[in-house]
Design a protein around this motif. Sequence first.
Motif, PDB file in Angstrom:
ATOM      1  N   VAL A 261       7.022  -2.260  -4.161  1.00 45.24           N
ATOM      2  CA  VAL A 261       6.674  -3.424  -4.029  1.00 45.24           C
ATOM      3  C   VAL A 261       5.129  -3.984  -4.006  1.00 45.24           C
ATOM      4  O   VAL A 261       5.227  -5.282  -4.582  1.00 45.24           O
ATOM      5  N   LEU A 262       4.457  -3.327  -3.326  1.00 44.61           N
ATOM      6  CA  LEU A 262       2.910  -3.719  -3.469  1.00 44.61           C
ATOM      7  C   LEU A 262       2.483  -3.624  -4.584  1.00 44.61           C
ATOM      8  O   LEU A 262       1.380  -4.656  -4.807  1.00 44.61           O
ATOM      9  N   LYS A 263       2.825  -2.579  -5.463  1.00 47.05           N
ATOM     10  CA  LYS A 263       2.150  -2.789  -6.732  1.00 47.05           C
ATOM     11  C   LYS A 263       3.017  -3.933  -7.632  1.00 47.05           C
ATOM     12  O   LYS A 263       2.096  -4.618  -8.429  1.00 47.05           O
ATOM     13  N   LYS A 264       4.235  -4.278  -7.282  1.00 48.11           N
ATOM     14  CA  LYS A 264       4.730  -5.477  -8.171  1.00 48.11           C
ATOM     15  C   LYS A 264       3.998  -6.843  -7.617  1.00 48.11           C
ATOM     16  O   LYS A 264       3.500  -7.536  -8.595  1.00 48.11           O
ATOM     17  N   GLU A 313      -2.760   6.332  -9.903  1.00 43.46           N
ATOM     18  CA  GLU A 313      -1.917   5.594 -10.830  1.00 43.46           C
ATOM     19  C   GLU A 313      -2.755   4.113 -10.611  1.00 43.46           C
ATOM     20  O   GLU A 313      -2.727   3.384 -11.877  1.00 43.46           O
ATOM     21  N   LEU A 314      -3.143   3.522  -9.821  1.00 48.58           N
ATOM     22  CA  LEU A 314      -3.866   2.449  -9.779  1.00 48.58           C
ATOM     23  C   LEU A 314      -5.189   2.442 -10.731  1.00 48.58           C
ATOM     24  O   LEU A 314      -5.760   1.445 -11.386  1.00 48.58           O
ATOM     25  N   ASN A 315      -5.837   3.589 -10.705  1.00 49.57           N
ATOM     26  CA  ASN A 315      -6.996   3.814 -11.700  1.00 49.57           C
ATOM     27  C   ASN A 315      -6.657   3.745 -12.884  1.00 49.57           C
ATOM     28  O   ASN A 315      -7.476   3.336 -13.931  1.00 49.57           O
ATOM     29  N   LEU A 335      -8.594  -3.938  -6.209  1.00 44.07           N
ATOM     30  CA  LEU A 335      -7.718  -3.347  -5.149  1.00 44.07           C
ATOM     31  C   LEU A 335      -8.207  -2.243  -4.604  1.00 44.07           C
ATOM     32  O   LEU A 335      -8.345  -1.674  -3.612  1.00 44.07           O
ATOM     33  N   LEU A 336      -8.541  -1.141  -5.638  1.00 43.38           N
ATOM     34  CA  LEU A 336      -9.148   0.080  -5.421  1.00 43.38           C
ATOM     35  C   LEU A 336     -10.370  -0.126  -4.600  1.00 43.38           C
ATOM     36  O   LEU A 336     -10.508   0.886  -3.760  1.00 43.38           O
ATOM     37  N   GLU A 337     -11.289  -0.824  -4.957  1.00 48.84           N
ATOM     38  CA  GLU A 337     -12.468  -1.115  -4.292  1.00 48.84           C
ATOM     39  C   GLU A 337     -12.162  -1.513  -2.753  1.00 48.84           C
ATOM     40  O   GLU A 337     -12.965  -1.130  -1.935  1.00 48.84           O
TER      41      GLU A 337
END
Length: 341
Positions: A261-264, A313-315, A335-337
């Motif tokens: 959900v957060l990724k969407k 996955e985010l990277n 978001l990663l940062e």
Amino acid sequence: MEAVLKNVASTVELLAVAAHSGVVKQWDKQTVYRAFHWCRYCEHIFSRFHSNTAIRRVMEKQLQPTNQSLRDSIPGYSDVSFSDLQWCQHLLLVGLLNNPELPCSILKILFDTRTPVNTSLSEDKDGISLCSHIIQCKSACKLLSPLTAVSDVGADAEVQGEMLMERLGALSNQSRDTCKAEQFLDCVLQGCEGDMQHFCLIITAALLTTDTSQTAARDFLLDWLQSKHGLLQHMCSALPTTLLIDLAKQHQKFRCAHSGVLKKVAADMEYSLSDGEWVQTSINPTLTFQKLTEHFRALFEACPSLRGETEKELNALKISDGDFDVRGLSVWGDLLEAINQ
């Protein structure tokens, strides 16, 4: 007194029918009202005569042949004693919830949460929230008991979560066919559309129960929840972070669904030059970029094993956006940062 004894015996028979008979398929709203009316009558009889030894003895003697007859005709029947009459409405409610033949039209009445707290059953002319007073009484017991720790979901939702699991358990014990259980949950969801926040708390309370006999029911509830993306997204955005952490710790399926959900939500964001921030493009935004970051951090804190896989996955998503380290070009990079600050 003869009429009182007859009424009490008839109500005990009514409890047996509610819990074990397929006749409840034909019950309508008025039938259920009358059933709870007779149970309140028995509670009144107990309150009036429980300290009168002579009358109590007469009533207990009267219940013996009634219980014997019901044992002979209904497999699995449990005797009802005079002391049980003090919570007769609760016995009726549990019996109905555990009867897999109970129609969804009645379940809607039992699980409706729209009645104000100060509305009594006698004032309930429209049939809304038939069992609200039972839920309130059980909730009060939880709050007042020094031996019972009430969870963050609140006492009302905790009681209703237990009711939900009782019903799912009854349906799963009857058959491996999931259609009835799905129909039941869809019915409750439809009835709670006006108060989604409270329904989310009920679902949370049900999933956080620790009764090992309800493992299959909890798994089914999780599978159903994953198929209801709107409800799942509402839970992940509206519930307190502490509850989301508890759910993530206890259920792998939920933490994976929460992460999804957060990724969407992140995928639906675009960078606003005027605000200097990532914002959701949907009509009804659920999370700000800051809240999204906080949710990811809390999820990783609750489940450290999820962090490495998710960051990888985010990277990869950041690289697919061009692998820029300039703010505002990739929501995944920003978001990663933010997560790692």
